[in-house]
Design an enzyme around this catalytic site. Structure first.
Site, PDB file in Angstrom:
ATOM      1  N   ALA A  77      15.600  34.507 -11.905  1.00  0.00           N
ATOM      2  CA  ALA A  77      15.530  35.245 -10.638  1.00  0.00           C
ATOM      3  C   ALA A  77      16.267  34.391  -9.606  1.00  0.00           C
ATOM      4  CB  ALA A  77      14.080  35.474 -10.228  1.00  0.00           C
ATOM      5  N   SER A 102      28.588  38.061 -15.284  1.00  0.00           N
ATOM      6  CA  SER A 102      28.293  37.685 -13.900  1.00  0.00           C
ATOM      7  C   SER A 102      26.979  36.909 -13.814  1.00  0.00           C
ATOM      8  CB  SER A 102      28.204  38.944 -13.046  1.00  0.00           C
ATOM      9  OG  SER A 102      27.946  38.598 -11.712  1.00  0.00           O
ATOM     10  N   ASN A 109      26.668  46.120  -9.490  1.00  0.00           N
ATOM     11  CA  ASN A 109      25.322  45.745  -9.920  1.00  0.00           C
ATOM     12  C   ASN A 109      24.343  46.688  -9.236  1.00  0.00           C
ATOM     13  OD1 ASN A 109      22.883  44.592 -10.502  1.00  0.00           O
ATOM     14  ND2 ASN A 109      23.195  42.785  -9.219  1.00  0.00           N
ATOM     15  N   ASN A 159      31.744  41.243  -8.865  1.00  0.00           N
ATOM     16  CA  ASN A 159      30.442  41.883  -9.073  1.00  0.00           C
ATOM     17  C   ASN A 159      29.851  42.176  -7.700  1.00  0.00           C
ATOM     18  OD1 ASN A 159      27.332  41.660  -9.215  1.00  0.00           O
ATOM     19  ND2 ASN A 159      27.901  41.991 -11.337  1.00  0.00           N
ATOM     20  N   GLY A 195      19.040  36.796 -23.288  1.00  0.00           N
ATOM     21  CA  GLY A 195      19.035  36.010 -24.518  1.00  0.00           C
ATOM     22  C   GLY A 195      18.770  36.866 -25.748  1.00  0.00           C
ATOM     23  N   CYS A 255      20.036  46.179  -7.814  1.00  0.00           N
ATOM     24  CA  CYS A 255      19.488  45.555  -6.608  1.00  0.00           C
ATOM     25  C   CYS A 255      18.416  46.450  -5.986  1.00  0.00           C
ATOM     26  CB  CYS A 255      20.595  45.350  -5.575  1.00  0.00           C
ATOM     27  SG  CYS A 255      21.922  44.323  -6.160  1.00  0.00           S
ATOM     28  N   ILE A 278      23.631  46.003 -21.317  1.00  0.00           N
ATOM     29  CA  ILE A 278      22.664  46.265 -20.267  1.00  0.00           C
ATOM     30  C   ILE A 278      22.545  45.075 -19.310  1.00  0.00           C
ATOM     31  CG2 ILE A 278      21.155  47.826 -21.570  1.00  0.00           C
ATOM     32  CD1 ILE A 278      19.435  45.394 -22.354  1.00  0.00           C
ATOM     33  N   GLY A 306      26.741  35.707 -21.973  1.00  0.00           N
ATOM     34  CA  GLY A 306      26.199  35.032 -20.795  1.00  0.00           C
ATOM     35  C   GLY A 306      25.297  33.884 -21.177  1.00  0.00           C
TER      36      GLY A 306
END
Lengths: 332, 334
Positions: free
Chosen positions: B74, B23, B130, B103, B220, B133, B194, B271
């Site tokens: 972000a 996501s 998720n 998601n 990454g 948040c 994670i 991702g």
């Protein structure tokens, strides 16, 4: 879209003056890819052809003045579908975790070649400058909405600042083959130009007579142009690109001026000044923007810019909703 | 057509390969298909962009920046709101390509419930929560960093849907295994382990954070060792219940994917690596198949949790520092 400032991800190129945004604005307009395609029929051709991942061979890497480099790559698909304003997303060096977006200066489908002009300012472009002819670079492109000249405005005014000059050359290359357009270009730089200026063969009304320096390539294409700088380069106009652009515009009669459409690429402050000038004179204006970029295909929304839309403020992706935007939507 | 040995059953859903597109990296499923050679069919599932009840503009630029072996982001949950996603976007997706996972994000427990409820009444295959948040009713502390709040969110979502629920666990907490246990008891069917680690990048010339939001999530290759440890810890909780894990964090090739599977993951998320190599999925699938060949395995599922830990010298002594010796044994048993 200025390659030097487009060189994302290393601290030295980060912008310092951030506009203030409300983090939780609820008014929103998301430009989803499919809807966007439907709305922008004239762009469909270039976007629908897709984005290609190519293993591009370096044909030439030439150092120019002011840490600027001319890079020629063999990239057939990109060369075939690139349009003025398009950019590519390059793996500058295998040691870097992210690609870098760089705008295109020229594309030659016949030779399968693309040309980029960039300035080595950050980690990525400095490593790119070390790459040698014969080596290969992974390239993703062409990406982005191109500039859209309108025949009802047959006098395009091309304004390029620093490494914002390359996309203007691409646009000039496209316009020279279309007899409907009579473009004029103003190119500015504070480091030596990446070409040898020479006196223009064209007289241009409205400009100071001592301002004669021009870019030979554009001059040879039959596109009148002048150079500006605050660095006292011979034959160049001493001042900002917008100062000289204003003189040119004021040299046109009212009906000719109404035929002008402005296209600009360069530092943000320059674009804002260009947008202000265009608004003052009631001229349409397209600007090429830049932002740090991750995916460059519209998947991550990492490269957005705030734009005004009829529905209210929206965050649009510089990579696929741009990089070319209507100046009014950005600078108001 | 993917190799049949890669097919897994994930909460009753058939994934053609264990690879899951994460996501926030692949928009709403259509964006990457513009890249020639890319196909959603090379992934077992695709998690759509985080969706909230109302449209959100997201954070100001810069939203991303490169860091050593990774990047910070972000984005701020920019999305068009659940109604637009369900009514305008889901009908454009080809559900034969892969499994599409929504998601769900929110700033209150009620919002999580409502967004989940809307997705329950849609063709979406599964729902990922998720829980990282910020909770606006509790001073902005992330739900996912507190096990009680995490469980509340999961319970609310559970009450809103019968579709498979995957809880995306945050690494920004002391005891991820205890959190997983609480979410499991609240009704989570699976875990994604994670989410990003919170971090910061500084522009020393300007003396400002690089990211417009000041802080962002690190992803990454830089986070892979942390992600592997967290998968290992959560797997100790999940194993006995047969609850599957999507292992994710820094996966950039087949070797990385295999490491997550061996550690306890049933599926593997990709991702950030996509940004560098948009066409890496087929190579990862092939790399996993080559490993299965080499080790004489008939299905990728045989790898899940096949990790053989080294015997720890502390095992036989007083259990003073179990986490240092055998990370998994730190999970409280009850």
């Amino acid at each position: 879209m200025t390659p030097s400032r487009r060189e994302r991800g290393s601290n030295e190129e980060m912008g310092h003056n951030q506009p203030l945004y409300a983090n939780h604005l609820k008014i929103y307009h998301y430009q989803h890819g499919n809807h966007f395609l439907a709305a922008m029929s004239s762009v469909v051709e270039s976007i629908c052809t897709g984005i290609f991942l190519e293993d591009a061979e370096i044909l030439k890497q030439e150092a120019c003045a002011g840490d600027q480099f001319l890079l020629c790559l063999k990239a057939p698909e990109c060369a075939r579908y690139a349009r003025p304003g398009s950019f590519v997303h390059l793996q500058c060096d295998p040691r870097l975790p992210m690609r870098r977006p760089l705008s295109l200066m020229r594309a030659s489908p016949r030779d399968n070649r693309i040309e980029l002009l960039y300035k080595a300012v950050g980690k990525g472009t400095r490593l790119l400058a070390l790459r040698q002819p014969g080596e290969r670079i992974s390239l993703l492109g062409p990406i982005g909405r191109p500039f859209q000249p309108h025949p009802e405005h047959p006098r395009p005014l091309l304004i390029g600042g620093g490494v914002g000059i390359p996309p203007m050359i691409f646009l000039a290359d496209a316009l020279r083959s279309d007899r409907r357009f009579r473009p004029f270009a103003v190119l500015g730089s504070e480091v030596p130009f990446p070409f040898q200026p020479r006196p223009s063969q064209y007289l241009v009304p409205g400009l100071p007579p001592q301002v004669i320096a021009a870019m030979p390539l554009l001059d040879d294409w039959g596109i009148p142009n002048r150079l500006t700088s605050l660095s006292d380069f011979p034959g160049c106009f001493r001042g900002y690109v917008t100062d000289l652009a204003r003189k040119w515009l004021e040299g046109l009669d009212k009906s000719a001026r109404a035929e002008v459409e402005v296209f600009a690429c360069g530092p943000h402050a320059m674009l804002e000044a260009v947008a202000t000038l265009a608004r003052e004179l009631g001229l349409p204006c397209q600007v090429s923007l830049e932002e740090f970029m991750a995916c460059a295909v519209g998947g991550c929304a990492g490269c957005v810019v705030q734009v005004r839309t009829k529905q209210g403020p929206a965050m649009q992706r510089v990579c696929v909703d741009g990089p070319i935007f209507d100046a009014c939507a950005i600078f108001g | 057509m993917n190799d049949p040995r890669l097919v897994i059953d994930f909460c009753g859903l058939r994934f053609d390969t264990p690879l899951v597109l994460l996501s926030g990296c692949v928009g709403f499923g259509a964006e990457y298909t513009r890249v020639k050679g890319f196909s959603n069919r090379d992934a077992g599932a695709l998690c759509l962009k985080g969706t909230t009840l109302e449209p959100r503009l997201g954070n100001p630029p810069h939203r991303i920046c490169e860091t050593a072996s990774g990047m910070l982001n972000a984005i701020g949950l920019q999305n068009p709101g659940v109604d637009h996603v369900v009514e305008q976007i889901l009908p454009t997706l080809d559900f034969t390509e892969t499994r599409f996972i929504a998601n769900v994000s929110g700033t209150t427990v009620e919002e999580y419930y409502e967004v989940t409820r809307r997705f329950d009444d849609s063709p979406i295959d599964a729902i990922e929560i998720n829980i990282s948040c910020p909770n606006v009713k509790a001073g902005g502390v992330a739900f996912g960093n507190d096990r009680k709040l995490s469980a509340q969110v999961v319970a609310a979502c559970r009450a809103a849907t019968t579709k498979p629920l995957i809880t995306k666990l945050s690494p920004n907490q002391t005891d991820i295994a205890a959190n997983a246990r609480a979410c499991l008891e609240a009704g989570s069917d699976a875990f994604a382990v994670i989410n990003t680690l919170m971090g910061m990048a500084i522009d020393s010339e300007a003396r400002t954070p690089v990211i417009g939001n000041n802080q962002g999530g690190l992803s990454g290759p830089a986070i892979k060792p942390i992600a592997l440890l967290k998968v290992h810890q959560v797997y100790q909780v999940c194993r006995e219940h047969g609850v599957p894990i999507i292992g994710q964090g820094g996966v950039a090739g087949a070797e990385d994917a295999l490491e997550f599977l061996i550690t306890g993951a049933s599926a593997v998320g990709i991702g950030t690596a996509l940004f560098y190599d948009p066409l890496l999925l087929p190579a990862v699938n092939q790399g996993i198949c080559a490993y299965l060949d080499r080790h004489g395995l008939i299905n990728v599922g045989q790898l899940t949790g096949s990790l053989r830990l080294h015997p720890s010298p502390i095992d036989s002594a007083e259990d003073t520092c179990p986490e240092r010796a055998r990370p998994g044994t730190a999970v409280p048993k009850h």
